[in-house]
Motif scaffolding. Sequence first.
Motif, PDB file in Angstrom:
ATOM      1  N   ILE A  41       0.796  -1.329  -0.044  1.00 52.38           N
ATOM      2  CA  ILE A  41      -0.151  -0.018  -0.042  1.00 52.38           C
ATOM      3  C   ILE A  41       1.102   1.319   0.068  1.00 52.38           C
ATOM      4  O   ILE A  41       0.648   2.042  -0.701  1.00 52.38           O
ATOM      5  CB  ILE A  41      -1.172   0.039   0.961  1.00 52.38           C
ATOM      6  N   ALA A  42       2.021   1.130   0.880  1.00 58.70           N
ATOM      7  CA  ALA A  42       2.826   2.468   0.916  1.00 58.70           C
ATOM      8  C   ALA A  42       3.547   2.442  -0.441  1.00 58.70           C
ATOM      9  O   ALA A  42       3.529   3.639  -1.118  1.00 58.70           O
ATOM     10  CB  ALA A  42       4.021   2.039   1.908  1.00 58.70           C
ATOM     11  N   LEU A  43       3.890   1.526  -1.153  1.00 56.35           N
ATOM     12  CA  LEU A  43       4.528   1.562  -2.560  1.00 56.35           C
ATOM     13  C   LEU A  43       3.576   2.163  -3.342  1.00 56.35           C
ATOM     14  O   LEU A  43       3.730   2.940  -4.375  1.00 56.35           O
ATOM     15  CB  LEU A  43       5.032   0.413  -2.848  1.00 56.35           C
ATOM     16  N   ASP A  44       2.181   1.569  -3.324  1.00 60.50           N
ATOM     17  CA  ASP A  44       1.280   2.149  -4.368  1.00 60.50           C
ATOM     18  C   ASP A  44       1.111   3.582  -3.947  1.00 60.50           C
ATOM     19  O   ASP A  44       1.230   4.379  -5.181  1.00 60.50           O
ATOM     20  CB  ASP A  44      -0.185   1.535  -4.146  1.00 60.50           C
ATOM     21  N   GLU A  45       1.088   4.227  -2.995  1.00 65.91           N
ATOM     22  CA  GLU A  45       1.075   5.647  -2.641  1.00 65.91           C
ATOM     23  C   GLU A  45       2.238   6.241  -3.168  1.00 65.91           C
ATOM     24  O   GLU A  45       1.741   7.469  -3.734  1.00 65.91           O
ATOM     25  CB  GLU A  45       0.765   5.812  -1.159  1.00 65.91           C
ATOM     26  N   LEU A  46       3.467   5.994  -3.096  1.00 62.53           N
ATOM     27  CA  LEU A  46       4.509   6.648  -3.585  1.00 62.53           C
ATOM     28  C   LEU A  46       4.259   6.632  -4.980  1.00 62.53           C
ATOM     29  O   LEU A  46       4.844   7.664  -5.695  1.00 62.53           O
ATOM     30  CB  LEU A  46       5.725   5.893  -2.905  1.00 62.53           C
ATOM     31  N   GLN A 105      -9.606   8.930  -1.113  1.00 64.25           N
ATOM     32  CA  GLN A 105      -9.065   8.670  -2.335  1.00 64.25           C
ATOM     33  C   GLN A 105      -9.983   7.929  -3.177  1.00 64.25           C
ATOM     34  O   GLN A 105     -10.023   8.201  -4.579  1.00 64.25           O
ATOM     35  CB  GLN A 105      -7.608   7.718  -2.386  1.00 64.25           C
ATOM     36  N   LYS A 106     -10.699   7.224  -2.839  1.00 62.72           N
ATOM     37  CA  LYS A 106     -11.625   6.207  -3.898  1.00 62.72           C
ATOM     38  C   LYS A 106     -12.660   7.126  -4.330  1.00 62.72           C
ATOM     39  O   LYS A 106     -12.844   7.034  -5.320  1.00 62.72           O
ATOM     40  CB  LYS A 106     -12.260   4.998  -2.872  1.00 62.72           C
ATOM     41  N   LEU A 107     -13.425   7.985  -3.515  1.00 59.44           N
ATOM     42  CA  LEU A 107     -14.301   8.928  -4.058  1.00 59.44           C
ATOM     43  C   LEU A 107     -13.670   9.900  -4.942  1.00 59.44           C
ATOM     44  O   LEU A 107     -14.410  10.174  -5.717  1.00 59.44           O
ATOM     45  CB  LEU A 107     -15.132   9.559  -2.924  1.00 59.44           C
ATOM     46  N   MET A 108     -12.525  10.570  -4.447  1.00 58.47           N
ATOM     47  CA  MET A 108     -11.904  11.391  -5.183  1.00 58.47           C
ATOM     48  C   MET A 108     -11.474  10.967  -6.683  1.00 58.47           C
ATOM     49  O   MET A 108     -11.862  11.485  -7.824  1.00 58.47           O
ATOM     50  CB  MET A 108     -10.447  12.080  -4.706  1.00 58.47           C
ATOM     51  N   GLN A 125      -7.692   6.805 -13.006  1.00 58.97           N
ATOM     52  CA  GLN A 125      -8.161   5.605 -13.507  1.00 58.97           C
ATOM     53  C   GLN A 125      -6.995   4.535 -12.960  1.00 58.97           C
ATOM     54  O   GLN A 125      -7.612   3.516 -11.987  1.00 58.97           O
ATOM     55  CB  GLN A 125      -8.371   5.645 -14.760  1.00 58.97           C
ATOM     56  N   LYS A 126      -5.865   4.863 -13.057  1.00 59.00           N
ATOM     57  CA  LYS A 126      -4.814   3.894 -12.719  1.00 59.00           C
ATOM     58  C   LYS A 126      -4.654   3.787 -11.237  1.00 59.00           C
ATOM     59  O   LYS A 126      -4.833   2.698 -10.480  1.00 59.00           O
ATOM     60  CB  LYS A 126      -3.408   4.251 -13.322  1.00 59.00           C
ATOM     61  N   SER A 127      -4.993   4.880 -10.717  1.00 56.67           N
ATOM     62  CA  SER A 127      -4.856   4.991  -8.993  1.00 56.67           C
ATOM     63  C   SER A 127      -6.057   4.305  -8.253  1.00 56.67           C
ATOM     64  O   SER A 127      -5.947   3.664  -7.386  1.00 56.67           O
ATOM     65  CB  SER A 127      -4.546   6.394  -8.528  1.00 56.67           C
ATOM     66  N   GLU A 130      -5.693   0.311  -7.675  1.00 56.92           N
ATOM     67  CA  GLU A 130      -4.918   0.288  -6.400  1.00 56.92           C
ATOM     68  C   GLU A 130      -5.650   0.673  -5.227  1.00 56.92           C
ATOM     69  O   GLU A 130      -5.831  -0.013  -4.177  1.00 56.92           O
ATOM     70  CB  GLU A 130      -3.611   1.088  -6.253  1.00 56.92           C
ATOM     71  N   VAL A 131      -6.380   1.928  -5.044  1.00 56.05           N
ATOM     72  CA  VAL A 131      -7.073   2.513  -4.031  1.00 56.05           C
ATOM     73  C   VAL A 131      -8.384   1.544  -3.350  1.00 56.05           C
ATOM     74  O   VAL A 131      -8.520   1.262  -2.494  1.00 56.05           O
ATOM     75  CB  VAL A 131      -7.564   3.919  -4.291  1.00 56.05           C
ATOM     76  N   ARG A 132      -8.806   0.877  -4.484  1.00 52.05           N
ATOM     77  CA  ARG A 132     -10.006  -0.026  -4.297  1.00 52.05           C
ATOM     78  C   ARG A 132      -9.436  -1.379  -3.366  1.00 52.05           C
ATOM     79  O   ARG A 132      -9.939  -1.744  -2.425  1.00 52.05           O
ATOM     80  CB  ARG A 132     -10.471  -0.664  -5.520  1.00 52.05           C
ATOM     81  N   TYR A 133      -8.248  -1.661  -3.757  1.00 51.96           N
ATOM     82  CA  TYR A 133      -7.564  -2.809  -2.942  1.00 51.96           C
ATOM     83  C   TYR A 133      -7.219  -2.187  -1.483  1.00 51.96           C
ATOM     84  O   TYR A 133      -7.556  -3.059  -0.529  1.00 51.96           O
ATOM     85  CB  TYR A 133      -6.392  -3.271  -3.512  1.00 51.96           C
ATOM     86  N   HIS A 134      -6.770  -0.915  -1.359  1.00 45.88           N
ATOM     87  CA  HIS A 134      -6.385  -0.409   0.064  1.00 45.88           C
ATOM     88  C   HIS A 134      -7.743  -0.355   0.567  1.00 45.88           C
ATOM     89  O   HIS A 134      -7.882  -0.789   1.857  1.00 45.88           O
ATOM     90  CB  HIS A 134      -5.953   0.840  -0.101  1.00 45.88           C
TER      91      HIS A 134
END
Length: 146
Positions: A41-46, A105-108, A125-127, A130-134
């Motif tokens: 999750i940290a790597l996704d955010e970065l 983030q999901k809503l945004m 769309q790409k993010s 990832e955020v759905r998993y988070h």
Amino acid sequence: MNPLYNYLLKLADDSFIMGQRLSAWCGEGPYLEEDIALTNIALDELGQANNFYVYASRVIDNGKTEDDLAFLRYEHEYVNAHWVELPNEDYAHTILKVYVFAVYQKLMYEALSNSANEELAAIAQKSLKEVRYHYTHAASWMKIFA
């Protein structure tokens, strides 16, 4: 200054600081699978932060790179939400931060996915994937803690 640049910097800084805070849990999770999940999750955010910094550096077009924007600013120049930089108190508190941030983030990103700005929509769309998993990951912990 350029409003798009300012917005991209805000999005980038939020993800960048959150990713840094979460990376502090690397090797410290309550068990191996959770340690790996939070590190991912940290790597996704970065990675999300990097995408926004890259776009912001092109928008401002002043010779600064994404690395300059991420690492070569003074502390007071970051425009992230202050709560993402709060220290990790314990694992439950950290999961709560991940959950709240994932909801935000999901809503945004759902909204930004329909942006008239094609590059912003593509990053969103790409993010969002990832955020759905988070969100799913943190929500499962929220049910355990409830």
